[in-house]
Design a protein around this motif. Structure first.
Motif, PDB file in Angstrom:
ATOM      1  N   GLY A 105     -15.439  -5.309  18.033  1.00 36.63           N
ATOM      2  CA  GLY A 105     -16.718  -5.898  18.409  1.00 36.63           C
ATOM      3  C   GLY A 105     -17.781  -4.888  18.780  1.00 36.63           C
ATOM      4  O   GLY A 105     -18.042  -3.943  18.033  1.00 36.63           O
ATOM      5  N   SER A 106     -18.380  -5.085  19.940  1.00 40.28           N
ATOM      6  CA  SER A 106     -19.562  -4.357  20.387  1.00 40.28           C
ATOM      7  C   SER A 106     -19.414  -2.844  20.246  1.00 40.28           C
ATOM      8  O   SER A 106     -18.453  -2.246  20.734  1.00 40.28           O
ATOM      9  CB  SER A 106     -19.857  -4.691  21.853  1.00 40.28           C
ATOM     10  OG  SER A 106     -20.814  -3.801  22.388  1.00 40.28           O
ATOM     11  N   SER A 149     -21.242  -7.187  18.685  1.00 38.15           N
ATOM     12  CA  SER A 149     -20.743  -8.245  19.569  1.00 38.15           C
ATOM     13  C   SER A 149     -20.456  -9.543  18.824  1.00 38.15           C
ATOM     14  O   SER A 149     -19.425 -10.188  19.056  1.00 38.15           O
ATOM     15  CB  SER A 149     -21.755  -8.511  20.689  1.00 38.15           C
ATOM     16  OG  SER A 149     -21.842  -7.414  21.562  1.00 38.15           O
ATOM     17  N   SER A 150     -21.359  -9.938  17.930  1.00 36.63           N
ATOM     18  CA  SER A 150     -21.151 -11.196  17.213  1.00 36.63           C
ATOM     19  C   SER A 150     -19.903 -11.144  16.344  1.00 36.63           C
ATOM     20  O   SER A 150     -19.158 -12.128  16.243  1.00 36.63           O
ATOM     21  CB  SER A 150     -22.378 -11.521  16.359  1.00 36.63           C
ATOM     22  OG  SER A 150     -23.499 -11.789  17.170  1.00 36.63           O
ATOM     23  N   SER A 208     -17.701  -7.748  23.712  1.00 32.50           N
ATOM     24  CA  SER A 208     -19.076  -8.233  23.678  1.00 32.50           C
ATOM     25  C   SER A 208     -19.897  -7.571  24.781  1.00 32.50           C
ATOM     26  O   SER A 208     -19.406  -7.386  25.893  1.00 32.50           O
ATOM     27  CB  SER A 208     -19.124  -9.750  23.850  1.00 32.50           C
ATOM     28  OG  SER A 208     -20.461 -10.214  23.866  1.00 32.50           O
ATOM     29  N   SER A 209     -21.134  -7.239  24.441  1.00 27.53           N
ATOM     30  CA  SER A 209     -22.058  -6.709  25.450  1.00 27.53           C
ATOM     31  C   SER A 209     -23.190  -7.703  25.676  1.00 27.53           C
ATOM     32  O   SER A 209     -24.298  -7.328  26.045  1.00 27.53           O
ATOM     33  CB  SER A 209     -22.608  -5.347  25.019  1.00 27.53           C
ATOM     34  OG  SER A 209     -23.190  -5.408  23.726  1.00 27.53           O
ATOM     35  N   ARG A 210     -22.893  -8.957  25.462  1.00 26.56           N
ATOM     36  CA  ARG A 210     -23.820 -10.047  25.801  1.00 26.56           C
ATOM     37  C   ARG A 210     -23.007 -11.210  26.333  1.00 26.56           C
ATOM     38  O   ARG A 210     -21.800 -11.322  26.097  1.00 26.56           O
ATOM     39  CB  ARG A 210     -24.640 -10.492  24.590  1.00 26.56           C
ATOM     40  CG  ARG A 210     -23.836 -11.145  23.468  1.00 26.56           C
ATOM     41  CD  ARG A 210     -24.757 -11.850  22.487  1.00 26.56           C
ATOM     42  NE  ARG A 210     -24.090 -12.348  21.297  1.00 26.56           N
ATOM     43  CZ  ARG A 210     -23.441 -13.506  21.219  1.00 26.56           C
ATOM     44  NH1 ARG A 210     -23.288 -14.259  22.298  1.00 26.56           N
ATOM     45  NH2 ARG A 210     -22.904 -13.898  20.086  1.00 26.56           N
ATOM     46  N   SER A 218     -26.298  -7.604  17.398  1.00 26.97           N
ATOM     47  CA  SER A 218     -25.875  -6.622  18.391  1.00 26.97           C
ATOM     48  C   SER A 218     -26.022  -7.210  19.789  1.00 26.97           C
ATOM     49  O   SER A 218     -27.017  -7.868  20.097  1.00 26.97           O
ATOM     50  CB  SER A 218     -26.740  -5.357  18.262  1.00 26.97           C
ATOM     51  OG  SER A 218     -26.844  -4.667  19.491  1.00 26.97           O
ATOM     52  N   GLY A 219     -25.049  -6.956  20.659  1.00 27.47           N
ATOM     53  CA  GLY A 219     -25.147  -7.410  22.034  1.00 27.47           C
ATOM     54  C   GLY A 219     -26.283  -6.739  22.772  1.00 27.47           C
ATOM     55  O   GLY A 219     -26.955  -7.350  23.612  1.00 27.47           O
ATOM     56  N   PHE A 272     -20.308  -6.107  30.097  1.00 29.76           N
ATOM     57  CA  PHE A 272     -19.332  -5.664  29.108  1.00 29.76           C
ATOM     58  C   PHE A 272     -18.101  -6.529  29.328  1.00 29.76           C
ATOM     59  O   PHE A 272     -17.487  -6.484  30.404  1.00 29.76           O
ATOM     60  CB  PHE A 272     -18.959  -4.193  29.316  1.00 29.76           C
ATOM     61  CG  PHE A 272     -19.899  -3.207  28.656  1.00 29.76           C
ATOM     62  CD1 PHE A 272     -21.094  -3.605  28.092  1.00 29.76           C
ATOM     63  CD2 PHE A 272     -19.571  -1.855  28.607  1.00 29.76           C
ATOM     64  CE1 PHE A 272     -21.957  -2.698  27.488  1.00 29.76           C
ATOM     65  CE2 PHE A 272     -20.421  -0.938  28.005  1.00 29.76           C
ATOM     66  CZ  PHE A 272     -21.613  -1.357  27.449  1.00 29.76           C
TER      67      PHE A 272
END
Length: 308
Positions: free
Chosen positions: A68-69, A99-100, A116-118, A188-189, A270
């Motif tokens: 991911g991220s 992230s997605s 993920s960073s969101r 992107s996150g 994070f």
């Protein structure tokens, strides 16, 4: 041995070979740095290919997959490296993709953990159903070239710069030169968090200026800004080094201390996500990731531990 990354790369090359129509055509613009032609649609195509490739590779028995991220990836790679030293012989692969892509990989089971960073989207049933494992807090640093005389911005100025309402550094106290905007790709996150915290005003959701140059990692943004005295971009605080300079936002500089006490406003989580409660080796990895053994790693990356 074929790794998940090789699987993904091979699948992506195959998608590209499918013909020129298989991927969207790049946007064209003038040759100035902030107007470089970009592939707006390729991250979506790559996300789908990556998830399919990871699913096949995970099914092939390659141990745990964490994907991911690209902001979470560097710290997770170091955590996994330390985990391998504590547990010789375990197989854990860490891949990027955004992230997605990580969230989708967790939803489909293509990855043991998505990075993920969101924050997850409550109005997306698949995302809302995932289990979330907080790892750390990160600040999003707004960076410029070290020679830039601008040392800080108000949030409104930052918004106006990235939406193209302000186009010269002179308007914010710098030289009379054009601002070159560098942004992350959609999905992107880091981009999602920046859009939410900076480009959202009430019910109004603004978009970055159409001429912004898109990069697919925080490291890529940093490298472009490092080489362009008129550039400005946003990155994970952990990738800021002496080659660029982080700006104060509303008078507060981004540091581990200001992230921890919340005085720096551009914060994002994070997290690791999974579709089910981790067990066995996956549980061991998660417990190691939030143990005291990883405190020095987080500190080195400029991250702040969150409570568990």
């Amino acid at each position: 041995m074929t790794t998940p990354l090789r699987c993904a790369k091979r699948a992506f090359r195959a998608a590209i070979r499918g013909g020129e129509g298989a991927l969207p055509a790049p946007c064209r613009s003038s040759p100035a740095p902030s107007r470089t032609a970009i592939w707006r649609g390729w991250p979506v195509a790559f996300l789908l290919v990556l998830v399919v490739a990871l699913a096949g590779c995970q099914a092939g028995g390659h141990g745990l997959v964490v994907a991911g991220s690209t902001s979470v990836q560097p710290v997770m790679e170091k955590i996994v490296e330390a985990f391998r030293r504590a547990r010789p012989g375990v197989r854990v692969t860490v891949e990027g993709g955004g992230s997605s892509a990580g969230i989708m990989a967790a939803v489909t089971g293509a990855a043991t953990f998505g990075m993920s960073s969101r924050a997850l989207k409550a109005d997306h049933p698949d995302e809302a159903a995932l289990r979330v494992f907080p790892l750390a807090l990160d600040g999003i640093a707004v960076i410029v070239h070290p020679s830039n005389v601008v040392t800080g911005l108000h949030l409104d100025q930052l918004r106006d710069l990235f939406t193209g309402r302000i186009r010269t550094w002179k308007a914010v106290g710098g030289p009379d030169r054009e601002v070159h905007l560098i942004v992350r790709e959609e999905g992107s996150g880091t981009r999602g968090a920046f859009d939410e915290m900076v480009l959202t005003r009430g019910k109004e959701h603004l978009r970055p200026d159409a001429y912004a140059l898109v990069q697919d990692s925080s490291g890529g943004v940093r490298e472009v800004v490092r080489g362009d005295p008129d550039a400005i971009g946003f990155v994970s605080l952990g990738v800021v080094n002496e080659s660029v300079r982080a700006l104060a936002i509303d008078g507060v500089e981004p540091t581990a201390t200001t992230v921890r006490d919340g005085s720096y406003r551009l914060l994002r989580p994070f997290v690791l996500v999974a579709r089910e409660e981790p067990a066995g080796l996956a549980r061991e990895l998660w417990e190691f990731a939030v143990s005291s053994a990883t405190e020095p790693i987080l500190a080195q990356e400029g991250l702040v531990r969150v409570g568990h």
